[in-house]
Design a protein around this motif. Structure first.
Motif, short mmCIF file in Angstrom:
data_model
loop_
_atom_site.label_atom_id
_atom_site.label_comp_id
_atom_site.label_asym_id
_atom_site.label_seq_id
_atom_site.Cartn_x
_atom_site.Cartn_y
_atom_site.Cartn_z
N GLU A 146 61.06 61.37 45.65
CA GLU A 146 62.26 61.61 45.26
C GLU A 146 63.58 61.41 44.31
N GLN A 147 63.62 60.71 43.57
CA GLN A 147 64.08 61.10 42.48
C GLN A 147 62.86 61.63 40.57
N PRO A 148 63.08 62.46 40.85
CA PRO A 148 61.72 62.40 39.39
C PRO A 148 61.87 62.06 38.47
N GLY A 149 60.45 61.56 37.89
CA GLY A 149 60.95 60.07 37.41
C GLY A 149 59.78 60.44 35.80
N VAL A 150 59.32 59.71 34.94
CA VAL A 150 57.91 60.90 33.61
C VAL A 150 56.52 59.63 34.31
N ILE A 151 55.62 60.16 33.53
CA ILE A 151 54.44 59.50 34.22
C ILE A 151 53.68 59.64 32.30
N VAL A 152 53.43 57.97 32.05
CA VAL A 152 53.21 58.05 30.92
C VAL A 152 51.69 57.80 30.67
N ASN A 153 50.19 58.54 30.47
CA ASN A 153 49.02 58.09 29.79
C ASN A 153 48.78 57.87 28.87
N ILE A 154 47.96 56.79 29.19
CA ILE A 154 47.26 56.71 27.57
C ILE A 154 46.09 56.63 27.54
N ALA A 155 45.70 58.13 26.55
CA ALA A 155 44.66 58.63 26.28
C ALA A 155 43.67 58.69 25.72
N SER A 156 42.86 59.25 24.43
CA SER A 156 42.45 58.78 23.18
C SER A 156 41.83 59.55 22.72
N VAL A 157 41.67 59.86 21.38
CA VAL A 157 41.11 61.24 20.50
C VAL A 157 40.00 61.35 20.92
N GLY A 158 39.07 60.23 21.81
CA GLY A 158 38.01 60.26 22.26
C GLY A 158 37.89 60.83 23.79
N GLY A 159 39.12 61.21 24.35
CA GLY A 159 39.07 62.64 25.31
C GLY A 159 39.21 64.20 24.46
N LEU A 160 38.47 64.20 23.68
CA LEU A 160 39.22 65.44 22.53
C LEU A 160 37.77 66.95 21.65
N ARG A 161 37.13 65.10 21.49
CA ARG A 161 36.00 65.24 20.72
C ARG A 161 34.62 64.76 21.41
N THR A 162 33.74 64.20 20.18
CA THR A 162 32.61 63.73 21.30
C THR A 162 32.50 62.70 19.66
N GLU A 163 31.70 61.02 20.25
CA GLU A 163 31.69 60.41 18.67
C GLU A 163 30.49 60.01 19.86
N GLY A 164 29.71 59.26 18.96
CA GLY A 164 28.25 58.76 19.06
C GLY A 164 28.03 57.42 21.06
N ALA A 165 28.66 56.59 20.57
CA ALA A 165 28.67 55.31 21.61
C ALA A 165 29.86 55.48 22.53
N LEU A 166 29.88 55.58 22.58
CA LEU A 166 31.88 56.11 22.93
C LEU A 166 32.04 57.33 24.26
N GLY A 167 30.04 58.35 24.46
CA GLY A 167 30.38 58.97 25.79
C GLY A 167 31.17 58.04 26.96
N VAL A 168 30.80 57.66 27.49
CA VAL A 168 31.30 57.30 28.78
C VAL A 168 32.34 57.20 28.66
N TYR A 169 33.47 56.22 28.08
CA TYR A 169 35.09 55.58 27.88
C TYR A 169 35.17 56.95 27.57
N ASN A 170 35.24 58.03 26.80
CA ASN A 170 35.41 59.02 26.26
C ASN A 170 35.87 60.14 27.43
N LEU A 171 34.46 60.13 28.25
CA LEU A 171 35.29 61.64 29.37
C LEU A 171 35.85 60.43 30.46
N THR A 172 36.08 59.41 30.42
CA THR A 172 37.98 58.83 31.09
C THR A 172 38.75 59.73 30.89
N LYS A 173 38.65 59.47 29.40
CA LYS A 173 40.23 60.09 28.98
C LYS A 173 40.25 61.23 28.61
N ALA A 174 39.06 62.32 28.44
CA ALA A 174 38.56 63.75 29.23
C ALA A 174 39.80 63.66 30.20
#
Ligand SMILES: NC(=O)c1ccc[n+]([C@@H]2O[C@H](COP(=O)([O-])OP(=O)(O)OC[C@H]3O[C@@H](n4cnc5c(N)ncnc54)[C@H](OP(=O)(O)O)[C@@H]3O)[C@@H](O)[C@H]2O)c1
Length: 264
Positions: A146-174
């Motif tokens: 009804e009244q346009p708003g703003v959604i701000v999603n806090i992702a991570s740089v891990g969603g843009l690159r691969t990292e050793g032990a954070l693969g699963v978390y980073n998939l959610t951020k990608a």
């Protein structure tokens, strides 16, 4: 001939004052860390802010430190109905909703991606991806359609690159970065924006800060790790009308880590 402006920077920056007066924001994961900083910065910019996370006592302690009009509701973002209930309660309390910050996240699993067990895979996706999806859907249905708003999603740089032990978390951020683009196309003129922080000193990142913080900070062009206020300032700008022509994009804020390829 004039040599120097008598008052150069204040006049140039006056118009940049971020003003959220009259807006209502709901911030998930607001009891500490980046979420608490976002809630505080938005409140000091004039917004009425509802803080939410799982623990009522922590929320109340954080809210008591904030200068501005705030309230708290305890909710688990992974619960399927929590978005509807919390957004309805926010509108009931403050009369409207303009800004939803999907900030809460979890990381129950460190290790090789193929080694993850199903419960921890599900938990990571439930909180980090399904939560933002369902809370965004509720915000759209109950307010923004009804009244346009703003959604701000806090992702991570891990969603843009691969990292050793954070693969699963980073998939959610990608996936969250992709969800940001997808929703921006589907629910405009509501704006949907993302933030991809590098390493920020919070409880969440304590292990990484302890193990890699000093070395990483020394490698960064800006010479220090992130502070929650760094992310809060960007979130507040993106949520404000100064960012009125920005949607669908996710902004990296990492002290220049990407410039040097610095990582842990
Ligand atoms: N710190 C970093 O270096 C870094 C870097 C990149 C991205 N990020 C992202 O930034 C965001 C905030 O992280 P942070 O470092 O500020 O974390 P934090 O200090 O651990 O705070 C996390 C917040 O989320 C809440 N929370 C956790 N699980 C929840 C759930 N299931 N339902 C509702 N609330 C929940 C916590 O409160 P309760 O425990 O009371 O629920 C707390 O308020 C996250 O999305 C994270 O992925 C952080």
């Amino acid at each position: 001939m004039p040599t120097a402006s008598p008052n150069p920077s204040p006049t140039r920056f006056d118009w940049m004052q971020i003003d959220l007066t009259g807006k209502v924001a709901l911030v998930t994961g607001a009891s500490r860390g980046i979420g608490a900083a976002i809630a505080s910065t938005m409140a000091s910019s004039g917004a009425k802010v509802m803080l939410t996370s799982r623990k009522q006592a922590d929320l109340e302690a954080t809210a008591a430190e904030i200068d501005g009009e705030v309230d708290v509701i305890a909710a688990h973002v992974g619960d399927a109905d929590s978005g509807d209930a919390t957004i309805a309660a926010t509108i009931e309390r403050f009369g409207r909703l303009d800004i939803l910050v999907n900030n809460a996240a979890t990381n129950p699993y460190y290790g090789p991606t193929l080694g993850v067990d199903v419960p921890r895979w599900d938990k990571t996706f439930e909180v980090n991806l399904r939560g933002p999806l369902l809370w965004s859907a509720a915000a759209h249905r109950l307010a923004f359609a009804e009244q346009p708003g703003v959604i701000v999603n806090i992702a991570s740089v891990g969603g843009l690159r691969t990292e050793g032990a954070l693969g699963v978390y980073n998939l959610t951020k990608a996936a969250l970065i992709h969800l940001t683009r997808q929703l921006a196309g589907e629910i405009g003129p509501t704006r949907v924006v993302g933030i991809a922080p590098g390493l920020v000193t919070t409880d969440f990142a304590q292990v990484l800060v302890d193990n890699f913080g000093e070395r990483l900070a020394a490698e960064l062009p800006l010479g220090r790790l992130g502070d929650p206020s760094d992310i809060a300032n960007l979130a507040t700008f993106l949520a404000s009308d100064l960012a009125a022509w920005i949607t669908g994009e996710t902004y990296v804020i990492d002290g220049g880590a990407g410039v040097r390829g610095a990582s842990f």
